[in-house]
Design an enzyme around this catalytic site. Structure first.
Site, PDB file in Angstrom:
ATOM      1  N   PRO A  51       0.808  -1.220   0.000  1.00 39.95           N
ATOM      2  CA  PRO A  51       0.000   0.000   0.000  1.00 39.95           C
ATOM      3  C   PRO A  51       0.844   1.274   0.000  1.00 39.95           C
ATOM      4  CG  PRO A  51       0.088  -0.931   2.217  1.00 39.95           C
ATOM      5  CD  PRO A  51       0.881  -1.848   1.325  1.00 39.95           C
ATOM      6  N   ASP A  90      -2.194   2.895   2.349  1.00 36.64           N
ATOM      7  CA  ASP A  90      -1.608   3.045   3.669  1.00 36.64           C
ATOM      8  C   ASP A  90      -2.087   4.398   4.189  1.00 36.64           C
ATOM      9  OD1 ASP A  90      -0.073   2.391   5.799  1.00 36.64           O
ATOM     10  OD2 ASP A  90       1.805   2.222   4.676  1.00 36.64           O
ATOM     11  N   TRP A 527       3.997   0.803  10.296  1.00 37.63           N
ATOM     12  CA  TRP A 527       4.610  -0.351   9.613  1.00 37.63           C
ATOM     13  C   TRP A 527       4.070  -1.670  10.175  1.00 37.63           C
ATOM     14  CZ3 TRP A 527       7.355   0.309   5.290  1.00 37.63           C
ATOM     15  CH2 TRP A 527       7.829   1.610   5.032  1.00 37.63           C
ATOM     16  N   GLN A 563      12.684  -1.692   0.954  1.00 38.03           N
ATOM     17  CA  GLN A 563      11.637  -2.341   1.748  1.00 38.03           C
ATOM     18  C   GLN A 563      12.130  -3.620   2.414  1.00 38.03           C
ATOM     19  OE1 GLN A 563       9.143  -0.786   2.590  1.00 38.03           O
ATOM     20  NE2 GLN A 563       8.427   0.564   0.966  1.00 38.03           N
ATOM     21  N   TRP A 567       8.587  -2.778   4.502  1.00 38.02           N
ATOM     22  CA  TRP A 567       7.401  -3.622   4.338  1.00 38.02           C
ATOM     23  C   TRP A 567       7.734  -5.111   4.241  1.00 38.02           C
ATOM     24  CZ3 TRP A 567       4.627  -5.474  -0.391  1.00 38.02           C
ATOM     25  CH2 TRP A 567       3.322  -5.872  -0.092  1.00 38.02           C
ATOM     26  N   LYS A 600      18.943  12.125  -6.677  1.00 37.75           N
ATOM     27  CA  LYS A 600      17.583  11.757  -6.305  1.00 37.75           C
ATOM     28  C   LYS A 600      16.611  12.675  -7.045  1.00 37.75           C
ATOM     29  CE  LYS A 600      14.909  12.109  -2.056  1.00 37.75           C
ATOM     30  NZ  LYS A 600      13.836  11.197  -2.252  1.00 37.75           N
ATOM     31  N   LYS A 603      11.619  17.730  -7.181  1.00 39.37           N
ATOM     32  CA  LYS A 603      10.780  18.692  -7.873  1.00 39.37           C
ATOM     33  C   LYS A 603      11.506  20.004  -8.065  1.00 39.37           C
ATOM     34  CE  LYS A 603       5.863  18.105  -7.791  1.00 39.37           C
ATOM     35  NZ  LYS A 603       5.065  17.479  -6.786  1.00 39.37           N
TER      36      LYS A 603
END
Ligand SMILES: [Zn+2]
Length: 1021
Positions: A51, A90, A527, A563, A567, A600, A603
């Site tokens: 999610p 999530d 989490w 993850q 997750w 990375k 914006k």
């Protein structure tokens, strides 16, 4: 007849057409309905959707993951499996809360409480789902088939009840406890954080901190030096630690003796340069010595102010003596508690000193640094003060620098199930495979107890009620809404704060009837909730218990590599602790998508192309292919650029489309359509169908191994064979309307689009339906290679010829000899003469030479050379690698009985290879895979030159035909005004020029100025 096909497709428009058709025909739902689930879901392929938070727009990382989440299920559906796909959201935790604080313009616990926890949580609820529609648009536009209407949200009552059940079950198993432990702590968010949260990307950033060296006076009179970058922890110093085996120097200057690690002396030249070393000690000699406190706030602490032995002391920086404040460091706490020193933590939840630090009470600890340093300086205890740049953890949500702080928190006793977690990990198939024992396996081995409580507002409640009077202690843990109802007499419809906190009842263990049972204030780490996804999404065990039995572990999940600590990890912890099973069987973990500058994506830096714009310009299939075919799926990071998407259109999407267009064009010209057939006898037809069989097998193998990168590579390889070999070499046959050629291309494209369907779902859909007139390609069965003809000898021979052609054409290019210029000869020396012989005409024609000398005497033209592969050598040989490389250079190697020995060391397979090296002078080169050597005769005679010019002229006439928009079969009248050189060539090769350009008549004169080529259609077919 085929439907009309544009020669220049508008890819985005074409994709929107497909999307509209899918929506109209409910193609996704059909793709599920048409596959039977089987007994107890035995035919289901179980996908778990990781999610996302919907409080921001999706970025390339989400899009990439989404493409994988789509491609694998599409493939499995074609393999006949039923693949349900539910979208998940999530919703809880810090991401939502920090966002809500920003939107409401409030910050911190007091302000939130004053604002009202109910209103604050309402704000979180709407903030966290504010972009769900945008997400749906993106996900739909990227052609991802997933069920949004039947989604799951971690804020739903059912979901939260399952999470509550999980907590209670762990509690009953003795796997939950409350502890007073040092944890990473955000003083702005006022909550502790878990290891998972401090290991996320961007958590560690450079930070400048003061570094001070101070002295403590030992009971034996020496001044022992300690170094720290957190001066604010010095007021609660309770011990010093030394490494037992480290050597410490005793120095003397001006009658004072100083102690510091010998290896650190150099760093203190300025301070101790004058001193004379008068002795040395092992750390173990210092252990147990007492010293006077630096500050007197905790002067009465039992067992404090002694030198302890600790293995973690290093001499990399500082003095080799570590200052210990047990309330502010995990290692400090462990070492001090072991020595009988209690944990003190004189800092409140806002990061400010508490009453104990009477001089600076209320001061934020970071602001206290300069004050403490000043005080140390005044008291003469400061030996050195400088600043120190280090990588320091920051809050993953609010970006403030964290502190480490002893705090009461709820833990999952992960260390109790760690060994089992390690065992169960062996049952998981990781892609790439190194993740299993690499980043995931290592993380498991070092797993620590998991701090799961957050001192926050928006999340699943910790379902623990405690007595508010310690004289009548009692703890109740609840695992369902019904259990709550039984004790509190209310059936709650919402488990969020503050509703849940209103459940209060008298303590049954208190005969006086005055103490009450109240919920502990914390909520769960979000989490913990996402880790509960496999069972909580179906409200297990309250509903779907049987379904869950048959759908756990899930067959497939995918997320980015990070993850493994998020997750993937929390699902694995809960799966092991609750079910003693892994949560998933196959896990794809990909790298990070970076901006076009390799940094990375950001914006503000504007360093990546806007995804929506890319959809509008190149289409989603191009983006999908571009990302899936990148090394990011083998775990590397990858920079996304607009150029990359443009190249994908040019190298993959358009070649496929052009092949389709070519088929419809020539079939149309011949007044026919292709049929699905595999009994053609032409050598190129058989070769192509054989390669198609290989493609099907190879892509099946790749997709079964979740290797999308490999699948893309094979698909692209075949596309090259199809367009740059089969079609190009068969032009004359298409021109003549050869039905076999048309059928072969038709058959190849039908099967190819099925194989490419998961990777290019919309273009494949459009081409497939144009060819077959059938429904969706995604409802087709995955093709089998068994019905296709195979001829291994033909395949080897033809591949060798193709290699020879491309190598010879590269030689032409590097020699500056254009392909239209015929050359006298080429030599191909290969061990596979018999297999190549039948196709020698193709080679001659393709490379445009008058003759080809074919020979198996490879040794006459080149030698085999041993080549080392340092990438493979390094990991096994370590330090010996350079030695082996040196010996190889010096010619110190042998090859006996199949064993290669270099510099006395035997190499193993994969660490070396033998390569052919050409001995020939001039234009010669070796073929890949020890396939042989080619040599090109580069002498250009005037006769060859003339023919080359004639061929250039043909090319120009063909261009003129196209510009005049003539049909490919139109006959023409040709009039030329050309230079003397060209005229000379034309005269020598007039018949060839006329027949190749379909000129039924021609006139020619020498041009006075610019050359003119004029074509007029004389007869139209
Ligand atoms: Zn924070």
């Amino acid at each position: 007849m085929y439907p009309p096909v544009s020669s220049q497709p508008n890819l985005p428009a074409l994709e929107n057409e497909v999307l509209a058709r899918w929506a109209r025909e409910h193609s996704f739902q059909q793709s599920i309905d048409m596959r039977d689930a089987g007994t107890d879901g035995s035919n289901e392929f179980v996908f778990y959707d990781g999610p996302p938070f919907a409080n921001g727009l999706p970025h390339y990382g989400h899009l990439l993951t989404g493409y994988v989440k789509d491609a694998i299920p599409r493939y499995q559906t074609m393999r006949g499996r039923r693949v349900e796909r539910r979208f998940g959201w999530d919703c809880h935790g810090l991401p939502a809360e920090v966002q809500a604080e920003k939107e409401l313009g409030i910050s911190g616990h007091p302000e939130i409480s004053a604002f009202g926890v109910d209103k604050f949580n309402d704000a979180c609820r709407s903030s966290v789902l504010q972009f769900t529609e945008e997400w749906r648009d993106y996900v739909t536009r990227q052609a991802r088939w997933v069920d949004f209407d039947n989604d799951y949200k971690t804020l739903d009552l059912d979901y939260m009840e399952s999470v509550m059940w999980a907590f209670k079950t762990l509690w009953d198993k003795g796997l939950i406890y409350e502890g007073f432990r040092v944890l990473a702590y955000c003083w702005r968010c006022e909550t502790p954080l878990s290891n998972t949260e401090t290991r996320m990307d961007d958590v560690y950033r450079d930070r400048q901190d003061p570094a001070v060296t101070v002295w403590f006076e030992l009971e034996t009179g020496e001044r022992i030096l300690a170094w720290t970058t957190t001066p604010w922890t010095l007021p609660s110093n309770l011990a010093l630690a030394v490494g037992p085996d480290i050597d410490y120097a005793v120095l003397e200057v001006d009658g004072e003796r100083w102690i510091i690690a010998e290896s650190r002396l150099g760093a203190y030249e300025a301070q101790l340069g004058e001193a004379v070393q008068v002795g040395s000690l092992k750390g173990s000699d210092l252990v147990g010595r007492r010293y006077s406190p630096l500050f007197d706030y905790f002067a009465e602490m039992p067992n404090a102010f002694q030198v302890l032995s600790a293995d973690f002391v290093s001499t990399e920086d500082g003095t080799g003596i570590v200052h210990m404040a047990p309330g502010f460091g995990e290692e400090d706490q462990n070492a001090c508690n072991a020595a009988g020193i209690d944990t003190v933590c004189p800092m409140d939840e806002h990061g400010q000193y508490t009453l104990e630090i009477s001089d600076w009470v209320g001061q934020h600890v970071f602001d206290a640094n300069p004050l403490i340093i000043r005080s140390l300086k005044d008291s003469g205890r400061l030996v050195r003060h400088d600043s120190y740049m280090h990588s320091y953890p920051h809050c993953w949500r609010c970006a403030e620098p964290l502190v480490y702080r002893a705090i009461s928190s709820w833990f999952v006793k992960v260390t109790d199930v760690k060994d089992r977690m390690v065992e169960l990990n062996q049952q998981i198939n990781w892609v790439p495979s190194h993740v299993k024992d690499g980043s995931f396996g290592k993380w498991l081995e070092n797993a620590r107890d998991w701090s799961i409580s957050r001192n926050r507002f928006w999340g699943s409640p910790i379902p623990v009620w405690v007595s508010d009077n310690p004289d009548f202690p009692r703890i109740d843990v609840y695992g369902s809404v019904a259990e709550l109802e039984a004790d509190f007499g209310v059936r709650v419809a919402d488990l969020h704060r503050p509703v849940i906190d209103e459940l209060v009842r008298p303590n049954p263990d208190d005969p006086s009837g005055t103490s009450m049972m109240r919920r502990v204030p914390e909520v769960l780490d979000c989490w913990f909730e996402s880790g509960s996804m496999p069972f909580a999404q179906v409200h297990y065990p309250f509903e779907n218990a049987e379904w869950f039995e048959h759908h756990y572990p899930g067959d497939f999940i995918v997320e980015y590599l990070g993850q493994t600590r998020g997750w993937f990890y929390t699902m694995h912890v809960l799966a092991t602790a609750l079910f003693d099973r892994p949560a998933f069987s196959n896990c794809v973990s990909h790298g990070i998508v970076l901006g076009d500058d390799g940094a990375k994506m950001s914006k503000s830096l504007n360093n990546y192309p806007d995804p929506n714009q890319m959809f509008e310009v190149y289409g989603s299939d191009a983006m999908r292919w571009y990302l899936l075919s990148s090394p990011i799926l083998r775990g590397s990071d990858f920079s996304v650029t607009e150029t990359g998407m443009r190249d994908t259109v040019r190298q993959v999407v358009l070649p496929l489309w052009n092949a389709y267009y070519f088929l419809t064009l020539y079939a149309g010209a011949a007044g026919t359509t292709g049929s699905f057939r595999t009994d053609q006898e032409d050598v190129l037809d058989r070769y192509l169908l054989g390669e198609l069989a290989e493609l099907i097998d190879a892509v099946t193998e790749s997709m079964d191994a979740y290797d999308l990168y490999g699948a893309c590579e094979q698909v692209q390889g075949f596309l090259d064979t199809l367009t740059n070999w089969f079609i190009r070499r068969s032009r004359d046959r298409f021109w003549e309307g050869d039905q076999d050629a048309i059928d072969t291309l038709h058959t190849a494209l039908v099967l190819f689009t099925r194989v490419a369907a998961p990777l290019l779902p919309m273009v494949a859909e459009q081409v497939h339906s144009g060819l077959t007139g059938e429904g969706s390609v995604h409802h087709q069965d995955w093709p089998s290679s068994e019905d296709l003809p195979r001829d291994p000898e033909l395949a080897i021979g033809m591949r060798r010829v193709r290699d020879a052609c491309s190598t010879l054409l590269s030689l032409r290019k590097s020699e500056g000899l254009r392909v239209r210029l015929p050359l006298a000869s080429a030599t191909l020396a290969t061990p596979d003469v018999a297999l190549v012989q039948p196709h020698i005409d193709i080679l001659r024609d393709e490379v445009n030479v008058k003759s080809v000398d074919l020979t198996d005497r490879v040794a006459d033209h080149g030698t085999e050379e041993l080549v080392l592969l340092p990438k493979a050598l390094g990991p096994r040989l370590g330090g010996d690698t350079q030695k082996v490389i040196g010996a190889h250079k010096a010619g110190d190697w042998s090859f006996d009985d199949g064993v290669v020995t270099v510099g006395g060391i035997d190499l193993v397979e994969g660490e070396f290879e033998f390569r052919l090296v050409s001995d020939a002078e001039g234009a010669a080169a070796t073929l890949p895979g020890k396939g042989g050597i080619v040599v090109l005769d580069t002498v250009v005679t005037s006769e060859l030159e003339r023919e080359g010019v004639a061929r250039d002229l043909i090319r120009r006439i063909q261009t003129a035909r196209r510009e005049a928009e003539l049909d490919v079969s139109d006959r023409i009248s040709l009039s030329l005004e050309i230079s003397e050189v060209v005229a000379d060539a034309f005269t020598a090769h007039q018949t060839m020029v006329e027949s190749e350009t379909l000129a039924v008549e021609s006139s020619m004169k020498i041009a006075g100025g610019d050359e003119v080529i004029h074509v007029v259609a004389t007869e139209r077919r």
